[in-house]
Design a protein around this motif. Structure first.
Motif, PDB file in Angstrom:
ATOM      1  N   THR A   1      76.417 101.186 -27.100  1.00  0.00           N
ATOM      2  CA  THR A   1      77.051 100.390 -25.213  1.00  0.00           C
ATOM      3  C   THR A   1      78.345 101.300 -24.970  1.00  0.00           C
ATOM      4  O   THR A   1      79.397 101.485 -25.338  1.00  0.00           O
ATOM      5  CB  THR A   1      77.521  99.454 -25.147  1.00  0.00           C
ATOM      6  N   THR A   2      78.211 102.081 -23.990  1.00  0.00           N
ATOM      7  CA  THR A   2      79.008 102.617 -24.406  1.00  0.00           C
ATOM      8  C   THR A   2      80.536 102.997 -23.209  1.00  0.00           C
ATOM      9  O   THR A   2      81.071 103.436 -23.620  1.00  0.00           O
ATOM     10  CB  THR A   2      78.611 104.761 -22.573  1.00  0.00           C
TER      11      THR A   2
ATOM     12  N   ILE B   1      78.575 120.026 -32.863  1.00  0.00           N
ATOM     13  CA  ILE B   1      78.315 118.881 -32.595  1.00  0.00           C
ATOM     14  C   ILE B   1      76.285 118.241 -32.952  1.00  0.00           C
ATOM     15  O   ILE B   1      76.468 117.334 -34.015  1.00  0.00           O
ATOM     16  CB  ILE B   1      77.777 118.280 -30.512  1.00  0.00           C
ATOM     17  N   ALA B   2      75.838 119.699 -33.584  1.00  0.00           N
ATOM     18  CA  ALA B   2      74.412 119.762 -34.367  1.00  0.00           C
ATOM     19  C   ALA B   2      74.851 119.019 -35.530  1.00  0.00           C
ATOM     20  O   ALA B   2      73.942 118.342 -36.023  1.00  0.00           O
ATOM     21  CB  ALA B   2      73.850 120.314 -33.991  1.00  0.00           C
ATOM     22  N   GLN B   3      75.663 119.129 -36.410  1.00  0.00           N
ATOM     23  CA  GLN B   3      75.754 119.764 -37.987  1.00  0.00           C
ATOM     24  C   GLN B   3      76.587 117.929 -37.982  1.00  0.00           C
ATOM     25  O   GLN B   3      76.138 117.170 -39.065  1.00  0.00           O
ATOM     26  CB  GLN B   3      77.277 120.607 -38.623  1.00  0.00           C
ATOM     27  N   ALA B   4      77.036 117.684 -36.959  1.00  0.00           N
ATOM     28  CA  ALA B   4      77.920 116.089 -36.858  1.00  0.00           C
ATOM     29  C   ALA B   4      76.734 115.649 -36.835  1.00  0.00           C
ATOM     30  O   ALA B   4      76.862 113.937 -38.325  1.00  0.00           O
ATOM     31  CB  ALA B   4      79.009 115.730 -36.631  1.00  0.00           C
ATOM     32  N   ASP B   5      76.109 115.470 -36.096  1.00  0.00           N
ATOM     33  CA  ASP B   5      75.190 114.789 -36.169  1.00  0.00           C
ATOM     34  C   ASP B   5      73.733 114.623 -36.854  1.00  0.00           C
ATOM     35  O   ASP B   5      73.880 113.658 -37.596  1.00  0.00           O
ATOM     36  CB  ASP B   5      73.929 115.134 -34.509  1.00  0.00           C
ATOM     37  N   GLN B   6      73.851 115.426 -37.757  1.00  0.00           N
ATOM     38  CA  GLN B   6      72.517 115.630 -38.810  1.00  0.00           C
ATOM     39  C   GLN B   6      73.306 115.083 -39.551  1.00  0.00           C
ATOM     40  O   GLN B   6      72.908 114.137 -40.578  1.00  0.00           O
ATOM     41  CB  GLN B   6      71.974 116.663 -39.271  1.00  0.00           C
TER      42      GLN B   6
ATOM     43  N   ILE C   1      85.030 113.136 -19.150  1.00  0.00           N
ATOM     44  CA  ILE C   1      85.077 111.615 -20.939  1.00  0.00           C
ATOM     45  C   ILE C   1      83.531 111.482 -20.278  1.00  0.00           C
ATOM     46  O   ILE C   1      82.750 111.410 -21.215  1.00  0.00           O
ATOM     47  CB  ILE C   1      85.806 110.351 -20.759  1.00  0.00           C
ATOM     48  N   LEU C   2      83.079 110.691 -19.083  1.00  0.00           N
ATOM     49  CA  LEU C   2      81.911 109.959 -18.977  1.00  0.00           C
ATOM     50  C   LEU C   2      81.124 111.215 -18.911  1.00  0.00           C
ATOM     51  O   LEU C   2      79.941 110.261 -19.261  1.00  0.00           O
ATOM     52  CB  LEU C   2      82.019 109.047 -17.635  1.00  0.00           C
ATOM     53  N   GLN C   3      81.153 112.098 -18.416  1.00  0.00           N
ATOM     54  CA  GLN C   3      79.462 112.938 -17.943  1.00  0.00           C
ATOM     55  C   GLN C   3      79.608 113.721 -20.041  1.00  0.00           C
ATOM     56  O   GLN C   3      78.521 113.816 -20.473  1.00  0.00           O
ATOM     57  CB  GLN C   3      80.417 114.571 -17.743  1.00  0.00           C
ATOM     58  N   LEU C   4      81.223 113.438 -20.313  1.00  0.00           N
ATOM     59  CA  LEU C   4      81.036 114.069 -22.021  1.00  0.00           C
ATOM     60  C   LEU C   4      79.700 113.073 -22.963  1.00  0.00           C
ATOM     61  O   LEU C   4      79.067 113.212 -23.703  1.00  0.00           O
ATOM     62  CB  LEU C   4      81.578 114.453 -22.525  1.00  0.00           C
ATOM     63  N   ALA C   5      80.190 111.319 -22.373  1.00  0.00           N
ATOM     64  CA  ALA C   5      79.710 110.637 -22.724  1.00  0.00           C
ATOM     65  C   ALA C   5      78.523 110.657 -22.985  1.00  0.00           C
ATOM     66  O   ALA C   5      77.577 110.447 -23.851  1.00  0.00           O
ATOM     67  CB  ALA C   5      80.623 109.144 -22.792  1.00  0.00           C
ATOM     68  N   LEU C   6      77.727 110.500 -21.704  1.00  0.00           N
ATOM     69  CA  LEU C   6      76.754 110.117 -22.046  1.00  0.00           C
ATOM     70  C   LEU C   6      75.891 111.616 -22.200  1.00  0.00           C
ATOM     71  O   LEU C   6      74.529 111.823 -22.448  1.00  0.00           O
ATOM     72  CB  LEU C   6      76.232 110.631 -19.972  1.00  0.00           C
ATOM     73  N   GLU C   7      76.139 112.936 -22.727  1.00  0.00           N
ATOM     74  CA  GLU C   7      75.837 113.814 -22.726  1.00  0.00           C
ATOM     75  C   GLU C   7      75.381 113.555 -24.688  1.00  0.00           C
ATOM     76  O   GLU C   7      74.342 114.089 -25.124  1.00  0.00           O
ATOM     77  CB  GLU C   7      76.737 115.407 -23.086  1.00  0.00           C
ATOM     78  N   MET C   8      76.594 113.571 -24.866  1.00  0.00           N
ATOM     79  CA  MET C   8      76.017 112.024 -26.322  1.00  0.00           C
ATOM     80  C   MET C   8      74.838 111.577 -26.816  1.00  0.00           C
ATOM     81  O   MET C   8      74.700 111.541 -27.207  1.00  0.00           O
ATOM     82  CB  MET C   8      78.025 112.321 -26.957  1.00  0.00           C
ATOM     83  N   ARG C   9      74.945 110.625 -25.435  1.00  0.00           N
ATOM     84  CA  ARG C   9      73.889 109.304 -25.611  1.00  0.00           C
ATOM     85  C   ARG C   9      72.787 110.336 -25.236  1.00  0.00           C
ATOM     86  O   ARG C   9      71.613 109.847 -26.152  1.00  0.00           O
ATOM     87  CB  ARG C   9      74.393 108.165 -24.984  1.00  0.00           C
ATOM     88  N   LEU C  10      72.731 111.204 -24.562  1.00  0.00           N
ATOM     89  CA  LEU C  10      71.336 111.303 -24.057  1.00  0.00           C
ATOM     90  C   LEU C  10      71.319 112.337 -25.070  1.00  0.00           C
ATOM     91  O   LEU C  10      69.071 112.811 -25.339  1.00  0.00           O
ATOM     92  CB  LEU C  10      71.087 111.818 -22.890  1.00  0.00           C
TER      93      LEU C  10
ATOM     94  N   ILE D   1      75.567 110.208 -32.553  1.00  0.00           N
ATOM     95  CA  ILE D   1      77.300 110.701 -31.993  1.00  0.00           C
ATOM     96  C   ILE D   1      77.681 109.985 -30.452  1.00  0.00           C
ATOM     97  O   ILE D   1      76.811 109.981 -29.784  1.00  0.00           O
ATOM     98  CB  ILE D   1      77.822 111.955 -31.654  1.00  0.00           C
ATOM     99  N   ARG D   2      78.237 108.726 -30.812  1.00  0.00           N
ATOM    100  CA  ARG D   2      78.766 107.831 -29.409  1.00  0.00           C
ATOM    101  C   ARG D   2      80.080 107.853 -29.079  1.00  0.00           C
ATOM    102  O   ARG D   2      81.401 107.217 -29.728  1.00  0.00           O
ATOM    103  CB  ARG D   2      78.073 106.684 -29.902  1.00  0.00           C
ATOM    104  N   PHE D   3      80.170 107.425 -27.843  1.00  0.00           N
ATOM    105  CA  PHE D   3      81.198 107.050 -26.915  1.00  0.00           C
ATOM    106  C   PHE D   3      81.405 105.613 -27.044  1.00  0.00           C
ATOM    107  O   PHE D   3      80.357 105.209 -26.222  1.00  0.00           O
ATOM    108  CB  PHE D   3      81.746 107.978 -25.602  1.00  0.00           C
ATOM    109  N   LYS D   4      82.792 104.957 -26.627  1.00  0.00           N
ATOM    110  CA  LYS D   4      82.952 103.771 -26.223  1.00  0.00           C
ATOM    111  C   LYS D   4      84.264 103.999 -25.418  1.00  0.00           C
ATOM    112  O   LYS D   4      85.472 103.922 -25.645  1.00  0.00           O
ATOM    113  CB  LYS D   4      83.242 102.760 -27.271  1.00  0.00           C
ATOM    114  N   VAL D   5      84.124 104.028 -24.118  1.00  0.00           N
ATOM    115  CA  VAL D   5      84.915 103.983 -23.198  1.00  0.00           C
ATOM    116  C   VAL D   5      85.757 102.531 -22.696  1.00  0.00           C
ATOM    117  O   VAL D   5      85.187 101.960 -21.578  1.00  0.00           O
ATOM    118  CB  VAL D   5      84.705 105.231 -22.057  1.00  0.00           C
TER     119      VAL D   5
END
Length: 489
Positions: A48-49, A159-164, A197-206, A211-215
């Motif tokens: 839940t973002t 970002i890719a390395q942290a995700d992996q 913030i929300l644009q980047l949160a959506l980018e991480m979700r998709l 990697i997830r944001f919670k705002v």
């Protein structure tokens, strides 16, 4: 010790167990104060973002609880959210000044004045949270932002390395954002920062799996953010609201009574059997006392009596209290609810000490008046313009025609008042660093009404007239026939 609490013992428990009227920023969550209403479960889901909620409903409480390993583990257990056991938490923004994690108030204003794109700024905050080593040696956030902009491929690789890495460890990296109303005093700038913030949160979700944001955000700030980027609508479908039902509010109240460290609390638990002791002395409410309104009403009637006077025509205490604290979107802040009860105890001790019940109904009425004053003070602190907008309506009766509201605003030259208020706030912000946002529509009174409705300060009745809920009306000195009396200041 007796297994039944007397009137004075009950008052002692109420006085000592209920929290003082403090702002969330000054309160640290603990195992004894952690209450998990069922309605908040979706908000705690890792995926839940966006978590929406007004002041005093628990945004900062949950933000701080998720940062605490013990509290997060209790929430994971009671909400049955296994993923919460397998997350790494970092701070993206909050009320506390932590310039190593995100820009402080002064540097943030400087970055905005230098026209740094919000998206670039929050990208930099993200990379700091992910531990990008080349950012650690840079002294200023301006240098860090410039580095990120100049190295887009290294940004993506980080970002890719942290995700992996999170994937291989079976964890999720969760970045938390809170206190967004303190981003910038200018509402347009605050909206742009929130949108970044929300644009980047959506980018991480998709674009990532782990990697997830919670705002945590006020509803009016989320609805007003400039969400003009692709797939922005997905944020709305992936959001939750921190809402409190009547049963939740009373569940919180009984939770405080049962988790206080005192003999009276032990006796209270014995009187309401079914408590379960969990982590380090934390006691979990019996299910009936947590969510059965009939059981709750019976328990509260032992504390406050069944009626707000001689009989049911004066009101049922269990329903009367939350009904008169409800805002324009039919929500009650738990902080207002508890503050009203704290004041009710004080008033009962001072003026009705011989009453048959621990709380007197006149004490409860005074508690609602006090909570109204506190609520208005909170709004004035966050958004001084709201008080400026409501002031011309003092002495009126609600419900009131919207055309009369607009006429009164025109007579008071409200637009000019709001502009002066904005200038004063801007000066105060530069001098103190405190952030207070203004309205979006200072020169459009019909839109201003809609903004106040969205905030819950006003509401529109079915006949289109404008109403103010008691929690605001009382302290603003606006009347209603048969309503709770206005506060005499």
């Amino acid at each position: 010790m007796t297994t039944v609490l007397g009137v004075d013992e009950y008052r002692d428990l109420l006085s000592s167990a209920l929290p003082p009227a403090q702002d969330a920023d000054t309160v640290t969550p603990s195992l004894s104060t952690l209450f998990t209403p069922d309605s908040h479960r979706t908000a705690l889901h890792v995926d839940t973002t966006v978590v929406r909620g007004g002041r005093g409903v628990g945004k900062t409480f949950w933000y701080r609880s998720l940062l605490d390993d013990k509290l997060r583990a209790v929430a994971a257990e009671e909400y049955r959210i296994d993923k919460l056991h397998h997350i790494t938490v970092a701070t993206g923004y909050g009320a506390q000044i932590q310039p190593t994690l995100y820009p402080g108030p002064g540097e943030l204003r400087s970055l905005v004045e230098e026209a740094v794109r919000p998206y670039d700024l929050w990208n930099t905050v993200l990379l700091v949270a992910l531990g990008q080593p080349k950012l650690m040696g840079l002294q200023s956030w301006r240098e860090r932002v410039d580095w990120v902009r100049a190295h887009p491929s290294e940004r993506d690789q980080t970002i890719a390395q942290a995700d992996q890495q999170a994937q291989s460890q079976g964890t999720t990296q969760l970045i938390l954002f809170d206190a967004l109303e303190h981003l910038h005093w200018d509402r347009a700038q605050a909206d742009r920062l929130v949108a970044g913030i929300l644009q980047l949160a959506l980018e991480m979700r998709l674009g990532t799996k782990n990697i997830r944001f919670k705002v945590f955000i006020r509803p009016d700030m989320f609805d007003g953010a400039l969400l003009n980027f692709p797939d922005a609508s997905k944020l709305t479908s992936n959001s939750a609201s921190l809402q409190w039902s009547r049963a939740n509010l009373y569940g919180l109240f009984f939770h405080y009574l049962g988790n206080h460290d005192s003999e009276e609390a032990v006796c209270f638990r014995a009187m309401t059997s079914g408590w379960i002791e969990h982590t380090e002395g934390r006691h979990q409410l019996p299910s009936a006392l947590r969510g059965d309104e009939k059981v709750q009403a019976d328990a509260f009637s032992l504390i406050a009596g069944p009626y707000m006077g001689a009989n049911f025509r004066k009101g049922i205490t269990y329903t009367w209290l939350p009904n008169h604290l409800m805002d324009g979107v039919e929500q009650v802040s738990p902080r207002s609810f508890l503050n009203a009860l704290v004041k009710a105890v004080e008033e009962t001790r001072d003026s009705y000490a011989g009453h048959d019940f621990p709380l007197h109904h006149e004490g409860i009425r005074r508690g609602v008046q006090s909570a109204s004053q506190t609520r208005v003070a909170e709004v004035r602190e966050d958004m001084p313009w709201v008080h400026t907008a409501i002031a011309p309506l003092q002495g009126q009766q609600v419900p009131i025609d919207s055309e009369l509201v607009i006429s009164l605003w025109g007579q008071a030259d409200l637009t000019q008042r709001l502009q002066r208020e904005a200038e004063r706030v801007a000066t105060a912000t530069r001098n103190s660093g405190e952030i207070r946002t203004g309205p979006r529509y200072a020169d459009d009174y019909r839109q201003l009404i809609e903004e106040l409705i969205l905030l819950g300060v006003m509401r529109r009745r079915k006949d289109r007239r404008i109403d103010l809920p008691d929690v605001y009306r009382i302290a603003f000195s606006i009347g209603r026939k048969g309503g709770v009396p206005m506060v005499q200041l």
